[in-house]
Design a protein around this motif. Structure first.
Motif, PDB file in Angstrom:
ATOM      1  N   LEU A 123       0.810  -0.936  -0.115  1.00  0.00           N
ATOM      2  CA  LEU A 123      -0.031  -0.384  -0.272  1.00  0.00           C
ATOM      3  C   LEU A 123       0.907   1.038   0.129  1.00  0.00           C
ATOM      4  CD1 LEU A 123      -2.590  -0.779   2.364  1.00  0.00           C
ATOM      5  CD2 LEU A 123      -2.869  -0.566  -0.083  1.00  0.00           C
ATOM      6  N   VAL A 124       0.597   2.111  -0.885  1.00  0.00           N
ATOM      7  CA  VAL A 124       1.471   3.379  -1.414  1.00  0.00           C
ATOM      8  C   VAL A 124       1.718   3.621  -0.156  1.00  0.00           C
ATOM      9  CG1 VAL A 124       2.339   5.520  -2.764  1.00  0.00           C
ATOM     10  CG2 VAL A 124       1.646   3.000  -3.378  1.00  0.00           C
ATOM     11  N   ASP A 125      -0.064   4.307   0.255  1.00  0.00           N
ATOM     12  CA  ASP A 125      -1.464   5.332   1.012  1.00  0.00           C
ATOM     13  C   ASP A 125      -2.277   4.582   1.436  1.00  0.00           C
ATOM     14  OD1 ASP A 125      -3.102   6.186  -1.054  1.00  0.00           O
ATOM     15  OD2 ASP A 125      -1.478   7.842  -1.598  1.00  0.00           O
ATOM     16  N   GLU A 126      -2.981   5.440   2.064  1.00  0.00           N
ATOM     17  CA  GLU A 126      -4.349   4.783   2.449  1.00  0.00           C
ATOM     18  C   GLU A 126      -5.525   4.062   1.283  1.00  0.00           C
ATOM     19  OE1 GLU A 126      -2.772   7.454   4.321  1.00  0.00           O
ATOM     20  OE2 GLU A 126      -1.947   6.288   5.453  1.00  0.00           O
ATOM     21  N   GLY A 128       9.341   3.651  -9.391  1.00  0.00           N
ATOM     22  CA  GLY A 128       9.164   3.353  -7.474  1.00  0.00           C
ATOM     23  C   GLY A 128       8.600   3.951  -7.170  1.00  0.00           C
ATOM     24  N   ALA A 129       7.866   3.498  -5.804  1.00  0.00           N
ATOM     25  CA  ALA A 129       7.427   4.102  -4.850  1.00  0.00           C
ATOM     26  C   ALA A 129       7.208   3.696  -3.545  1.00  0.00           C
ATOM     27  CB  ALA A 129       5.628   4.114  -5.111  1.00  0.00           C
ATOM     28  N   ASN A 130       8.105   4.151  -2.469  1.00  0.00           N
ATOM     29  CA  ASN A 130       8.231   3.923  -1.304  1.00  0.00           C
ATOM     30  C   ASN A 130       6.647   3.850  -0.860  1.00  0.00           C
ATOM     31  OD1 ASN A 130      10.898   3.874  -1.415  1.00  0.00           O
ATOM     32  ND2 ASN A 130      10.558   5.910  -0.492  1.00  0.00           N
ATOM     33  N   ALA A 131       6.452   2.237  -0.110  1.00  0.00           N
ATOM     34  CA  ALA A 131       5.505   1.906   0.009  1.00  0.00           C
ATOM     35  C   ALA A 131       4.766   2.165   1.569  1.00  0.00           C
ATOM     36  CB  ALA A 131       4.489   0.600   0.018  1.00  0.00           C
ATOM     37  N   ASN A 132       3.795   2.244   2.565  1.00  0.00           N
ATOM     38  CA  ASN A 132       4.054   2.141   3.693  1.00  0.00           C
ATOM     39  C   ASN A 132       3.892   0.748   4.416  1.00  0.00           C
ATOM     40  OD1 ASN A 132       1.006   2.016   4.012  1.00  0.00           O
ATOM     41  ND2 ASN A 132       1.382   4.746   3.854  1.00  0.00           N
ATOM     42  N   SER A 133       3.362  -0.497   3.161  1.00  0.00           N
ATOM     43  CA  SER A 133       2.785  -1.057   4.409  1.00  0.00           C
ATOM     44  C   SER A 133       3.072  -2.319   3.191  1.00  0.00           C
ATOM     45  CB  SER A 133       0.883  -1.081   4.039  1.00  0.00           C
ATOM     46  OG  SER A 133       0.793  -2.643   5.602  1.00  0.00           O
ATOM     47  N   ILE A 134       4.246  -3.081   3.116  1.00  0.00           N
ATOM     48  CA  ILE A 134       4.465  -3.932   2.213  1.00  0.00           C
ATOM     49  C   ILE A 134       4.856  -5.724   3.513  1.00  0.00           C
ATOM     50  CG2 ILE A 134       6.271  -4.821   1.326  1.00  0.00           C
ATOM     51  CD1 ILE A 134       7.307  -1.763   0.698  1.00  0.00           C
ATOM     52  N   SER A 135       4.346  -6.572   2.498  1.00  0.00           N
ATOM     53  CA  SER A 135       4.112  -7.978   3.065  1.00  0.00           C
ATOM     54  C   SER A 135       4.426  -8.470   1.955  1.00  0.00           C
ATOM     55  CB  SER A 135       2.830  -7.789   3.251  1.00  0.00           C
ATOM     56  OG  SER A 135       2.041  -7.987   2.786  1.00  0.00           O
ATOM     57  N   THR A 136       5.822  -9.425   2.048  1.00  0.00           N
ATOM     58  CA  THR A 136       5.826 -10.149   1.286  1.00  0.00           C
ATOM     59  C   THR A 136       5.985 -11.812   1.594  1.00  0.00           C
ATOM     60  OG1 THR A 136       8.557 -10.595   1.741  1.00  0.00           O
ATOM     61  CG2 THR A 136       7.247  -8.935  -0.118  1.00  0.00           C
ATOM     62  N   THR A 184      -4.004   3.846  -2.429  1.00  0.00           N
ATOM     63  CA  THR A 184      -3.217   3.725  -3.173  1.00  0.00           C
ATOM     64  C   THR A 184      -2.602   2.595  -3.680  1.00  0.00           C
ATOM     65  OG1 THR A 184      -3.423   5.790  -3.766  1.00  0.00           O
ATOM     66  CG2 THR A 184      -1.995   4.252  -5.183  1.00  0.00           C
ATOM     67  N   PHE A 185      -3.404   1.310  -4.129  1.00  0.00           N
ATOM     68  CA  PHE A 185      -3.011  -0.277  -4.061  1.00  0.00           C
ATOM     69  C   PHE A 185      -1.147   0.020  -4.198  1.00  0.00           C
ATOM     70  CE2 PHE A 185      -1.936  -4.204  -5.598  1.00  0.00           C
ATOM     71  CZ  PHE A 185      -1.860  -5.284  -4.297  1.00  0.00           C
ATOM     72  N   GLY A 186      -0.033  -0.493  -4.196  1.00  0.00           N
ATOM     73  CA  GLY A 186       1.680  -0.737  -4.608  1.00  0.00           C
ATOM     74  C   GLY A 186       1.297  -2.201  -5.845  1.00  0.00           C
ATOM     75  N   LEU A 187       2.171  -2.418  -6.738  1.00  0.00           N
ATOM     76  CA  LEU A 187       2.874  -3.428  -7.147  1.00  0.00           C
ATOM     77  C   LEU A 187       4.416  -3.967  -6.902  1.00  0.00           C
ATOM     78  CD1 LEU A 187       1.672  -2.363 -10.877  1.00  0.00           C
ATOM     79  CD2 LEU A 187      -0.187  -3.928  -9.050  1.00  0.00           C
ATOM     80  N   LEU A 188       4.117  -4.946  -6.464  1.00  0.00           N
ATOM     81  CA  LEU A 188       5.146  -5.729  -6.563  1.00  0.00           C
ATOM     82  C   LEU A 188       6.090  -5.892  -7.730  1.00  0.00           C
ATOM     83  CD1 LEU A 188       4.934  -7.697  -3.014  1.00  0.00           C
ATOM     84  CD2 LEU A 188       6.021  -5.341  -3.172  1.00  0.00           C
ATOM     85  N   SER A 189       7.293  -6.298  -7.712  1.00  0.00           N
ATOM     86  CA  SER A 189       8.069  -6.795  -8.971  1.00  0.00           C
ATOM     87  C   SER A 189       9.347  -7.744  -8.373  1.00  0.00           C
ATOM     88  CB  SER A 189       8.713  -6.018 -10.280  1.00  0.00           C
ATOM     89  OG  SER A 189       8.941  -6.732 -10.678  1.00  0.00           O
ATOM     90  N   GLY A 190       9.776  -9.063  -8.681  1.00  0.00           N
ATOM     91  CA  GLY A 190      10.519  -9.652  -7.579  1.00  0.00           C
ATOM     92  C   GLY A 190      11.933 -10.034  -8.652  1.00  0.00           C
TER      93      GLY A 190
END
Length: 131
Positions: free
Chosen positions: A77-80, A116-124, A82-88
């Protein structure tokens, strides 16, 4: 009447406990990528966490994977709102791949997926074979 199995640990005669079930998650983590000093809020089989910059992150496994061909998933989650995308596999246009000892990925804002965008909630989550 149902039976309940209660144990303190599970293992096999050789190898690690994680090898017992091939479908188990081998590593996972949760952290805030916007903090001035990033740190895990919670994790499993994840050690050093590095902020590379611009939504790029890398973490080391406590116990290595068998190879770099593991399954990678997650959410950000980039902010409250906006959903973010992950790429590995692709970091800012290069092919900086994960290795058997670490996972590397980046987060992007869905409104601007090319940066890129720093996200405030990241889970992998990592699935695969341990070494």
């Amino acid at each position: 009447m149902a039976s309940i199995l209660k144990v303190d640990s599970i293992g096999k005669t050789s190898g690690s406990t994680q090898d017992t079930m091939s479908g188990m998650c081998k590593a996972w983590n949760f952290f805030d990528g916007t903090a001035s000093t990033i740190a895990y809020a919670d994790s499993f089989n994840s050690s050093t966490l590095t902020d590379i910059g611009g939504g790029q992150y890398k973490y080391a496994f406590t116990n290595n994977m068998g190879n770099a061909n593991f399954s990678f998933g997650g959410a950000a989650l980039v902010d409250e709102t906006t959903f973010g995308l992950l790429s590995g596999t692709e970091i800012a246009g290069s092919h900086a791949r994960s290795t058997s000892s670490s996972g590397q990925f980046f987060t992007t804002n869905t409104a601007s997926v090319n940066s890129g965008a720093n996200a405030n909630s990241i889970s992998t989550q990592i699935f695969g074979d341990l070494a």
